[in-house]
Design an enzyme around this catalytic site. Structure first.
Site, PDB file in Angstrom:
ATOM      1  CB  ALA A  61      -0.883  -0.011   1.233  1.00 33.26           C
ATOM      2  N   GLY A 100       0.838  -5.210   0.988  1.00 34.19           N
ATOM      3  CA  GLY A 100      -0.252  -5.360   0.015  1.00 34.19           C
ATOM      4  C   GLY A 100       0.228  -5.963  -1.288  1.00 34.19           C
ATOM      5  CD  GLU A 103      -2.192  -7.920   2.662  1.00 26.89           C
ATOM      6  OE1 GLU A 103      -3.026  -8.205   3.537  1.00 26.89           O
ATOM      7  OE2 GLU A 103      -1.808  -6.752   2.423  1.00 26.89           O
ATOM      8  CD  GLU A 123       1.308  -5.631   5.573  1.00 26.83           C
ATOM      9  OE1 GLU A 123       0.747  -5.737   4.480  1.00 26.83           O
ATOM     10  OE2 GLU A 123       2.166  -6.442   5.957  1.00 26.83           O
TER      11      GLU A 123
HETATM   12  C1  T1G Z   1      -2.993  -3.211   3.109  1.00 24.06           C
HETATM   13  C2  T1G Z   1      -1.623  -3.656   3.375  1.00 24.06           C
HETATM   14  O1  T1G Z   1      -1.760  -4.803   4.121  1.00 24.06           O
HETATM   15  C3  T1G Z   1      -0.804  -2.716   4.187  1.00 24.06           C
HETATM   16  C4  T1G Z   1      -1.517  -1.647   4.820  1.00 24.06           C
HETATM   17  C5  T1G Z   1       0.457  -2.356   3.479  1.00 24.06           C
HETATM   18  O2  T1G Z   1       0.739  -2.768   2.408  1.00 24.06           O
HETATM   19  S1  T1G Z   1       1.490  -1.304   4.349  1.00 24.06           S
HETATM   20  C6  T1G Z   1       2.933  -1.170   3.321  1.00 24.06           C
HETATM   21  C7  T1G Z   1       3.763  -2.391   3.440  1.00 24.06           C
HETATM   22  N1  T1G Z   1       4.990  -2.218   2.680  1.00 24.06           N
HETATM   23  C8  T1G Z   1       6.136  -1.957   3.298  1.00 24.06           C
HETATM   24  O3  T1G Z   1       6.224  -1.876   4.492  1.00 24.06           O
HETATM   25  C9  T1G Z   1       7.356  -1.748   2.420  1.00 24.06           C
HETATM   26  C10 T1G Z   1       7.982  -0.440   2.761  1.00 24.06           C
HETATM   27  N2  T1G Z   1       9.154  -0.164   1.930  1.00 24.06           N
HETATM   28  C11 T1G Z   1      10.337  -0.746   2.205  1.00 24.06           C
HETATM   29  O4  T1G Z   1      10.511  -1.545   3.085  1.00 24.06           O
HETATM   30  C12 T1G Z   1      11.499  -0.312   1.362  1.00 24.06           C
HETATM   31  O5  T1G Z   1      11.251   0.945   0.860  1.00 24.06           O
HETATM   32  C13 T1G Z   1      11.771  -1.254   0.178  1.00 24.06           C
HETATM   33  C14 T1G Z   1      10.578  -1.465  -0.615  1.00 24.06           C
HETATM   34  C15 T1G Z   1      12.327  -2.557   0.725  1.00 24.06           C
HETATM   35  C16 T1G Z   1      12.878  -0.582  -0.732  1.00 24.06           C
HETATM   36  O6  T1G Z   1      13.949  -0.241   0.081  1.00 24.06           O
HETATM   37  P1  T1G Z   1      15.165   0.652  -0.538  1.00 24.06           P
HETATM   38  O7  T1G Z   1      16.145   0.841   0.566  1.00 24.06           O
HETATM   39  O8  T1G Z   1      15.589   0.038  -1.778  1.00 24.06           O
HETATM   40  O9  T1G Z   1      14.535   2.061  -0.938  1.00 24.06           O
HETATM   41  P2  T1G Z   1      13.806   3.099   0.008  1.00 24.06           P
HETATM   42  O10 T1G Z   1      14.633   4.309   0.137  1.00 24.06           O
HETATM   43  O11 T1G Z   1      13.363   2.448   1.243  1.00 24.06           O
HETATM   44  O12 T1G Z   1      12.501   3.444  -0.860  1.00 24.06           O
HETATM   45  C17 T1G Z   1      12.596   4.170  -2.069  1.00 24.06           C
HETATM   46  C18 T1G Z   1      11.508   5.219  -2.063  1.00 24.06           C
HETATM   47  O13 T1G Z   1      10.238   4.553  -2.120  1.00 24.06           O
HETATM   48  C19 T1G Z   1       9.402   4.995  -1.070  1.00 24.06           C
HETATM   49  N3  T1G Z   1       8.560   3.854  -0.665  1.00 24.06           N
HETATM   50  C20 T1G Z   1       8.957   2.591  -0.442  1.00 24.06           C
HETATM   51  N4  T1G Z   1       7.899   1.810  -0.108  1.00 24.06           N
HETATM   52  C21 T1G Z   1       6.809   2.610  -0.108  1.00 24.06           C
HETATM   53  C22 T1G Z   1       5.421   2.398   0.148  1.00 24.06           C
HETATM   54  N5  T1G Z   1       4.929   1.211   0.466  1.00 24.06           N
HETATM   55  N6  T1G Z   1       4.593   3.467   0.045  1.00 24.06           N
HETATM   56  C23 T1G Z   1       5.074   4.689  -0.300  1.00 24.06           C
HETATM   57  N7  T1G Z   1       6.397   4.960  -0.557  1.00 24.06           N
HETATM   58  C24 T1G Z   1       7.233   3.932  -0.471  1.00 24.06           C
HETATM   59  C25 T1G Z   1      10.381   5.427   0.028  1.00 24.06           C
HETATM   60  O14 T1G Z   1       9.790   6.328   0.918  1.00 24.06           O
HETATM   61  C26 T1G Z   1      11.497   6.070  -0.794  1.00 24.06           C
HETATM   62  O15 T1G Z   1      11.052   7.357  -1.132  1.00 24.06           O
HETATM   63  P3  T1G Z   1      12.055   8.542  -1.222  1.00 24.06           P
HETATM   64  O16 T1G Z   1      12.766   8.639   0.093  1.00 24.06           O
HETATM   65  O17 T1G Z   1      13.003   8.205  -2.326  1.00 24.06           O
HETATM   66  O18 T1G Z   1      11.197   9.748  -1.496  1.00 24.06           O
END
Ligand code: T1G
Length: 719
Positions: A61, A100, A103, A123
Site C-alpha cells: 500500500a 499489500g 497480498e 505491516e
Molecule cells: C494493506 C496492506 O496490508 C498494508 C496496509 C500495506 O501494504 S502497508 C505497506 C507495506 N509495505 C512496506 O512496508 C514496504 C515499505 N518499503 C520498504 O521496506 C522499502 O522501501 C523497500 C521497498 C524494501 C525498498 O527499500 P530501498 O532501501 O531500496 O529504498 P527506500 O529508500 O526504502 O525506498 C525508495 C523510495 O520509495 C518509497 N517507498 C517505499 N515503499 C513505499 C510504500 N509502500 N509506500 C510509499 N512509498 C514507499 C520510500 O519512501 C522512498 O522514497 P524517497 O525517500 O526516495 O522519497
C-alpha cells in the site's frame, strides 16, 4: 497506474507502474481494477500475468496515502476480483513483493519469483497488520505457525525460502515474466478452485490454544507495549477459527484499532524519517544529491578494543578490505581472535564462507599508507587521539580520509593536528558496532562535503542508519542523554529507587531502564568522563561531596557508587546486584536502598513518593527539551535526525517515534506546561527550563513536526 498488453495470443500482461516500488496508490488500484476486468472480459484472453515495472513487483500500500482520506478502489475487493475470476492469474514477482504487494500475489492463482526476489508482510513494522487478506490467506497456504512468525515479525524472506514454504510455485534465475507466461500457458483449463486460497481451510493444528498463547506471550515480551503484534496474533487466530469471510471482518476490525493509533503514526513517521536523514545538507549548500562520495575499497582501523573490533567486522561484511592496527602484540592477538570469531559465527549462521581474506592485522601505522580511509578507535583521550592523528597525517597518502570514532570529543580539535582538516570527520559508532544500526557522522566546521558524503554513504554500505550531526560536546545522542541521566539520579535523591525508575521507563517502552543500562555499559565509564571534564576533582570534599558543580545542581550518587567499586555488571554490583562479576541478571540490592536513605538524611533531602508519570515526564521531556536546544544550536538538521539517533542508538521505543515526535504527540503545550512546572519545583536544574524553540512552536500554535525547521533560528548552524 497499470498497463495492459495482450501477448502470446491469449495472455494479458498487466504491469504495475508507480516508481520506485509500484506502491498500490489509488491510481494503481484503479489501474489494476480496470485492467483485470478488461482481461477477464476479453474473450481472446485465456490467462493473465501480473508484474511490476522497473524490476520491482510491488512495495505494498502507498504509505504516503495513510495520512489522507481513502480514495479509489479498495484493495480487498480488487484482490477478490482476481481470485474469483475464471481465468488463471500468475504473479511474476521480481525485486520485492511486500505487504499489500504480497497480498495481491496471494490473490493470484500462481506465483513465480525471480531468485533474487524478497517477500514479506512487514505491516507490523508500520504499526499495522496485513489488511488485504494477508492474515487470512497466508495461514491457509503455509499453515498457522509459519504465518504467525512472518506476520508478527514482518521479516522479509528470500525466494528460496518462499518456495520451501509453498508461498511461490516456481523460482527462476531467468526472466520472471517469461517464466510466468510459460506457467500461465501451462495452467489454462486447469480447475482454479484449489488455487483460490480464500476458499481453502486452514490446515488443522494440534494444541491450537497452546500455539496462540505462546505466540501472544512472545510478542508481548518482544514488543514492550506495541499494539500491532498483538493484533496480528488475534487476526491469524481468526483464520484458524473462523470461515474466511468472518476472518476478513475480524482482520478489518483489528486494522481499524491500529490505523488511527498513535503508534501507527509514530512507526510510519519513523519509516519516512529513516529515509529523510539520508538526505543531508550543510550550511554551505552542499547536500546528499550534489556531493559525490568517494568509493572506499580499502580501510584501516586503529585500536582493536570493543569498538574497533565491531567496526572492522562491519567494514568487512560490507565487502571492504581492512587493515586492523593495534600497537601491542597481546592486544592485537586478542583483537584478531575476537574479530575472526564474530565473522565465522556470522558466516555459519548465514551459511556462507567468512570473508577473512579481506582482513590483515598489523602492529604499525605504516601499514595504513595506501588505504582510502582510516577510522580511529583508540582510548577516549584527547591527547592520545591527537598524537594518533598527527602520526596518520604523516604516514597516510595525501588523500586518505581520517575519521575518529570519538563519542563526544571535539572533532575539529583532532582535525587541527592534521594536514587535511577538510578530510576529517567523526564516525561515531555505537556498541556493539557490528550490531547497533546508528552512525553519527560528525561534521566539523572544516569537514568538506566530499568527506561528509563519503562517511554517510560508507555508513549506508555498512548497513547503518547514518545521521549527520554537528560538532559539539557529546554531539546529539550523548549530549541529550546527559539531561535524561541527570534527571534519573535527581529522582533518586528525591525518593525514587532505581527499580522504580527503570520499571517506569521500561513500561514506557525502553528495552532497558537507565540504571540497568548504566550497569551494562559500566558506571566507571561515566565516572572517568566526569573526572576528565573537571566535575570531579581534588577540590571535592570526599565525605560530603557538593551537590552544586559548575553553577548547577549535581548529584554525586554515581560517583559515590564508583568509589565503592560498584561499577555495574563488570564488578557484580552497581545500581543492582548480580550473581557474580559479569553477571547479567539484575536484582534489587537492599544495600542501595539503605545507601539512598542515608544519603538523603545526610543531605537533608526530604524523601517523597514519586509517581510513574513524573519519572517518565522528567526524563523524557528533559531529553526532548535538550533536543529543541540541539536544533536551535544547529547541531541537527531537523527533529527526524534526533529521533533516528534515539531509535537506532539509544533503544528509544520505535512505536513512540522518537523524543521529538513523542513531544509532538503528547502536545507541545503540555510538554511546555510540565517542564515549566518541574522547573519551578527545581530552579537549580537548568535543563528543565523550556527551550526558546519549544516556546516559539507553542506560540505558533504547535505546527506539525514536518514544519518545525521553519521555526529554528540557529545562528551558527553546522548542518
Ligand atoms: C494493506 C496492506 O496490508 C498494508 C496496509 C500495506 O501494504 S502497508 C505497506 C507495506 N509495505 C512496506 O512496508 C514496504 C515499505 N518499503 C520498504 O521496506 C522499502 O522501501 C523497500 C521497498 C524494501 C525498498 O527499500 P530501498 O532501501 O531500496 O529504498 P527506500 O529508500 O526504502 O525506498 C525508495 C523510495 O520509495 C518509497 N517507498 C517505499 N515503499 C513505499 C510504500 N509502500 N509506500 C510509499 N512509498 C514507499 C520510500 O519512501 C522512498 O522514497 P524517497 O525517500 O526516495 O522519497
Amino acid at each position: 497506474m497499470a498497463q495492459y498488453a495482450r501477448t502470446k495470443g491469449s495472455i494479458a500482461l498487466i504491469t504495475l507502474t508507480n516508481p520506485p516500488v509500484n506502491a498500490l496508490s489509488s491510481a494503481v488500484r484503479k489501474g489494476i481494477t480496470e485492467t483485470v476486468s478488461r482481461a477477464l472480459n476479453d474473450t481472446q484472453v485465456k490467462a493473465v500475468v501480473l508484474c511490476g515495472e522497473n524490476g520491482q513487483f510491488c512495495g505494498g500500500a502507498d504509505i504516503k496515502e495513510f495520512a489522507k482520506p481513502m480514495s479509489g478502489p479498495a484493495l480487498v475487493p480488487m484482490i477478490h476480483a482476481i481470485e474469483a475470476g475464471e481465468k488463471p492469474v500468475v504473479a511474476a514477482i521480481e525485486g520485492i513483493a511486500l505487504g499489500g504487494g504480497l497480498e495481491l500475489a496471494l490473490g493470484c492463482h500462481y506465483r513465480v519469483a525471480h531468485a533474487k526476489a524478497r517477500m514479506g508482510l512487514p505491516e507490523v513494522t508500520l504499526g499495522l497488520l496485513p489488511a488485504a487478506g494477508g492474515t487470512q490467506r497466508l495461514p491457509r497456504l503455509t499453515g498457522i505457525p509459519t504465518a504467525l512468525e512472518l506476520i508478527t515479525t514482518g521479516r522479509h524472506i528470500t525466494a528460496q525460502e518462499a518456495l520451501k514454504l509453498g508461498i511461490v510455485d516456481k523460482v527462476t534465475d531467468g526472466n520472471v515474466v517469461d517464466a510466468a507466461m510459460e506457467m500461465a500457458l501451462s495452467v489454462i483449463g486447469r480447475p482454479l478452485s484449489p488455487r483460490r486460497l480464500s476458499t481453502l481451510s486452514t490446515p488443522p493444528l494440534a494444541n491450537l490454544d497452546g500455539v496462540f498463547e505462546a505466540a501472544m506471550a512472545q510478542v508481548k515480551r518482544r514488543s514492550r507495549g506495541a499494539m500491532a503484534p498483538v493484533a496480528c496474533v488475534k487476526a491469524v487466530r481468526a483464520a484458524a477459527e473462523l470461515p474466511y469471510s468472518q476472518g476478513m471482518k475480524r482482520e478489518l476490525e483489528l486494522m481499524g484499532t491500529l490505523m488511527s493509533s498513535g503508534q501507527a503514526k509514530a512507526l510510519q513517521y519513523c519509516f519516512f524519517a529513516q529515509r529523510a536523514v539520508g538526505k543531508w545538507s550543510l550550511p554551505n549548500g552542499a547536500q546528499w544529491n550534489n556531493s559525490r562520495p568517494r568509493d572506499i575499497r580499502t580501510a584501516g582501523v586503529i585500536g582493536l578494543g570493543t569498538m574497533g573490533r565491531g567496526i572492522v567486522v562491519s567494514l568487512v561484511k560490507a565487502g571492504i578490505s581492512v587493515v586492523a592496527v593495534e600497537m601491542e602484540e597481546k592486544q592485537l592477538d586478542l583483537g584478531r581472535k575476537e574479530v575472526t570469531g564474530i565473522l565465522e559465527r556470522d558466516a555459519k549462521r548465514r551459511g556462507v564462507t567468512a570473508p577473512l581474506h579481506l582482513i590483515s592485522f598489523a602492529l604499525s601505522l605504516q601499514s595504513l599508507r595506501g588505504v582510502d580511509l582510516v577510522i580511529e578507535a583508540v582510548f577516549e583521550d584527547m591527547e592520545l587521539k591527537k598524537r594518533v592523528f598527527a602520526d596518520l597525517s604523516r604516514v597516510c597518502n595525501q588523500n586518505t580520509m581520517l575519521c575518529t570514532n570519538t563519542s563526544g570529543l571535539d572533532v575539529d580539535q583532532i582535525a587541527s593536528v592534521t594536514d587535511r582538516p577538510p578530510l576529517v570527520v567523526g564516525m561515531h559508532f555505537f556498541a556493539p558496532a557490528h550490531v547497533m544500526k546508528l552512525l553519527e557522522v560528525v561534521c566539523g566546521p572544516r569537514s568538506s562535503a566530499e568527506a561528509v558524503a563519503t562517511a554517510m554513504s560508507l555508513g549506508k554500505r555498512m548497513g547503518k542508519v547514518s545521521v549527520a550531526v554537528g560538532n559539539c560536546p557529546g554531539f546529539v545522542g550523548n549530549r541529550m542523554l546527559k539531561s535524561y541521566m541527570d534527571e534519573s539520579v535527581f529522582l533518586l535523591e528525591e525518593g525514587a529507587s532505581p527499580e522504580q525508575v527503570d520499571q517506569a521507563l521500561e513500561e514506557f517502552g525502553f528495552a532497558l531502564g537507565i540504571f540497568k543500562v548504566g550497569d551494562l555499559s559500566g558506571l566507571d565509564v561515566g565516572w572517568r568522563v566526569r573526572k576528565s571534564s573537571g566535575l570531579i576533582g581534588p577540590d571535592v570534599n570526599p565525605t560530603f561531596p557538593s551537590r552544586v558543580r559548575q553553577g548547577r545542581r549535581y548529584c554525586p550518587l554515581p560517583d559515590l557508587l564508583c568509589e565503592q567499586g560498584r561499577w555495574g555488571q563488570k564488578t557484580g554490583r552497581g545500581w543492582y546486584l548480580y550473581d557474580s562479576a559479569g553477571g547479567r541478571v539484575a536484582r534489587p540490592d537492599p544495600e542501595i536502598q539503605r545507601f539512598l536513605q542515608d544519603y538523603r538524611l545526610r543531605y537533608g533531602i526530604p524523601s517523597r513518593r514519586i509517581s510513574e508519570q513524573e519519572v517518565v515526564e522528567r526524563c523524557v521531556f528533559a531529553l526532548a527539551n535538550e533536543g529543541f536546544q540541539v536544533l536551535e544550536d544547529g547541531m541537527a538538521a531537523g527533529p527526524e535526525d534526533i529521533d533516528m539517533v534515539y531509535v537506532f542508538g539509544y533503544g528509544w521505543p520505535r512505536h513512540r517515534g522518537g523524543p521529538m515526535f513523542h513531544a509532538a504527540q503528547v502536545g507541545l503545550p503540555r510538554v511546555l506546561q510540565r517542564l515549566e512546572f518541574y522547573y519551578r519545583e527545581n530552579p537549580d536544574i537548568p535543563h528543565l527550563q523550556p527551550s526558546a524553540l519549544l516556546r516559539r512552536l507553542v506560540g505558533a500554535g504547535s505546527p506539525p513536526i514536518q514544519q518545525w525547521k521553519q521555526y529554528i533560528r540557529s545562528t551558527h548552524s553546522q548542518l
